[in-house]
Design a protein around this motif. Structure first.
Motif: not given
Length: 556
Positions: A347, A349-351, A354, A411, A416, A441-443, A472, A474
């Motif tokens: 993945c 890594h945004r937070t 995840d 990740c 992040t 993945m994005n936020t 979020y 995915v």
């Protein structure tokens, strides 16, 4: 008795600083303005005055390499004319929520004050008792993002076209010097100095008081005149300031409104890392909205967290989305071909959440490996988490064992990143599995960031879920073909680079060779791990453009 006498003395001195002393300076200003207007007989009003100076849009950019430019960051380089949001950022991020609330409460009174008194009051509330190291952290890791997003594109192009740049400003020098020198390549910054004692700011200005720009310019240049001067069209102070230059130009409110927001690709230096909790520009109204939302936001965050921990996947998704969480899932979970080994999900890594959102999206339990997860986060996590040691051999054995037990989430960036960039991928994961599924993945948040480099990481999930509508996205990509894995003859570096590019293309992000160490050196002044206190961390101020290249095998 002694305490009351001390308090009375302090109040008396404060009133002198804010009232009597400022009245004296006001009288001196009137004298200076009288001298100025006497020598400018054509000036009848401020509107006539501003018409004497051409707009910054009329300034030619060619052949300026050997010339000197002077300006103020506020009113010239920034589109916003208000100082309040930047003081609020320092008060909230460097101080505390109580200090920020006090600054907000003072805003109605600030409107009734003149510029000098208003600035002194904001300085006192924001800086009194604030540690110098906290201001250094905010100036390095928080303010540059908001300065870059608020740059006046036309004024910046004039600034960038000149060879020597000198900025004079009446705001505290510590608030702007780091950004101006590290991002805009300003040669000299002259601003108001603040008193400090024992590593803390006192809240009062040092020396003669707030910087008077036209006087400071005369003292700095002497009989010489700078080539170009930029100032605000609606400020008499700036008119007096730029009148001492060979070519004065003004930036009007219309220019600031009409100029486009500076696109990311035109930033002087890429903004990859930044810190702080506030995700919005804290104008007075926006800050008021945040404080009104805060009690409900805390309750909502606890409710959302409980839903994710206690309820089954389908019910958690339904109630979570009903409470305002925006979860979007694209792609399907690929079939599993190797029954003896689990699938490795790789993945972005945004937070810290995840793996949790991926597990919820797939509606099945997963195991996540982490490097630095707080005890509180481990207790709150609804999925199994295993901490790695940063020893390659030991971590490899741990991940091999976990894959033999079931599906695993990793990740490989190691930390992040908030901006549209991917950090360098560790190649360890590629050596352990043949069934690799990349997950992009994005936020998106509107009020609070759910990550921090220098704050309490255990509060990251709470801050993320406190947003009115945390989002979020995915996206599950196709399984990596076997011929592109290590079992197909590819090196682990090639596999890691390939997956990084696939994820970057899916998200529209840019690949970099930056690492976790680079992030923490820049934002927190350390390497992101517990170190021997006798060792002094290196100090990286800004990220150079040369680091924005795809990874090569030898760089791994």
């Amino acid at each position: 008795m002694v305490l009351s006498v001390v308090l009375l003395k302090l109040v008396e001195w404060l009133l002198y600083q804010l009232l009597a002393n400022s009245c004296y300076r006001a009288a001196r200003k009137i004298r200076n303005y009288g001298y100025y207007f006497k020598n400018q007989s054509v000036i009848k009003s401020s509107s006539q005055h501003s018409s004497l100076f051409p707009s910054v849009t009329k300034c030619c950019l060619e052949g300026r390499e050997s010339q000197t430019l002077v300006c103020d960051i506020y009113g010239a380089l920034l589109r916003s004319q208000s100082l309040f949001p930047y003081f609020m950022l320092v008060a909230f991020e460097g101080g505390s929520i109580i200090r920020a609330f006090m600054l907000l409460l003072s805003y109605p009174f600030l409107l009734a004050m003149n510029h000098e008194i208003r600035l002194r009051v904001m300085v006192f509330i924001t800086f009194c008792g604030l540690k110098l190291k906290y201001m250094d952290s905010v100036g390095r890791a928080v303010l540059p993002k908001f300065y870059l997003e608020n740059l006046n594109l036309q004024a910046y192009e004039v600034l960038a076209s000149t060879g020597r740049k000198v900025v004079f400003t009446s705001v505290p020098k510590v608030m702007v010097e780091g950004f101006l020198k590290d991002y805009l390549n300003v040669n000299v910054v002259i601003g108001t100095e603040l008193q400090n004692y024992g590593g803390y700011f006192t809240g009062f200005v040092d020396g003669p008081g707030l910087l008077v720009k036209h006087k400071a310019l005369k003292e700095f240049f002497g009989d010489d005149k700078p080539d170009i001067g930029l100032g605000s069209s609606n400020s008499v102070h700036d008119h007096l300031f730029i009148s001492l230059c060979k070519e004065p130009y003004v930036v009007s409110k219309a220019d600031s409104k009409n100029t486009s927001v500076m696109p990311r690709e035109k930033y002087p230096k890429p903004l990859v890392f930044h810190d702080g909790r506030l995700a919005f520009f804290p104008t007075p109204l926006a800050t008021l909205a945040m404080f009104l939302w805060l009690p409900l936001g805390i309750i909502l965050a606890i409710f959302r967290l409980a839903v994710g921990i206690l309820l089954p996947y389908k019910m958690a998704i339904f109630i979570g989305c009903w409470s305002g969480v925006d979860l979007r899932v694209k792609g399907q979970n690929p079939s599993k071909s190797n029954k003896r080994k689990g699938v490795l999900y790789v993945c972005t890594h945004r937070t810290l959440m995840d793996p949790v959102f991926l597990s919820t999206s797939l509606r099945k339990p997963l195991t996540a490996v982490t490097y630095s997860l707080s005890k509180m986060s481990e207790l709150m996590a609804p999925i199994k988490t295993v901490r790695l040691t940063r020893d390659r051999q030991s971590d490899g054995e741990t991940m091999e064992r976990l894959l033999s037990e079931g599906d695993l989430v990793v990740c490989p960036e190691g930390t992040t990143c908030r901006e549209p960039y991917l950090l360098r991928f560790s190649s360890l994961f590629a050596e352990l599995a043949d069934e690799i599924v990349p997950v992009a993945m994005n936020t998106h948040v509107s009020m609070f960031y759910g990550t921090t480099a220098s704050g309490l990481k255990c509060l990251d999930p709470i801050f993320f879920l406190m947003n009115p509508r945390p989002s979020y996205h995915v996206q599950i990509l196709e399984k990596v073909p076997k011929e592109l894995t290590c079992s197909g003859g590819k090196s682990s570096f090639d596999v890691a680079n390939y997956i990084q590019r696939q994820l970057a293309n899916a998200l529209g992000f840019e690949c970099t060779t930056l690492t976790r160490k680079d992030k923490y050196l820049m934002l927190a002044g350390n390497e992101g791990v517990v170190q021997d206190k006798r060792k002094k961390p290196a100090n990286i101020i800004a990220v150079k453009k040369e680091t924005f290249v795809y990874m090569k095998e030898e760089e791994k």
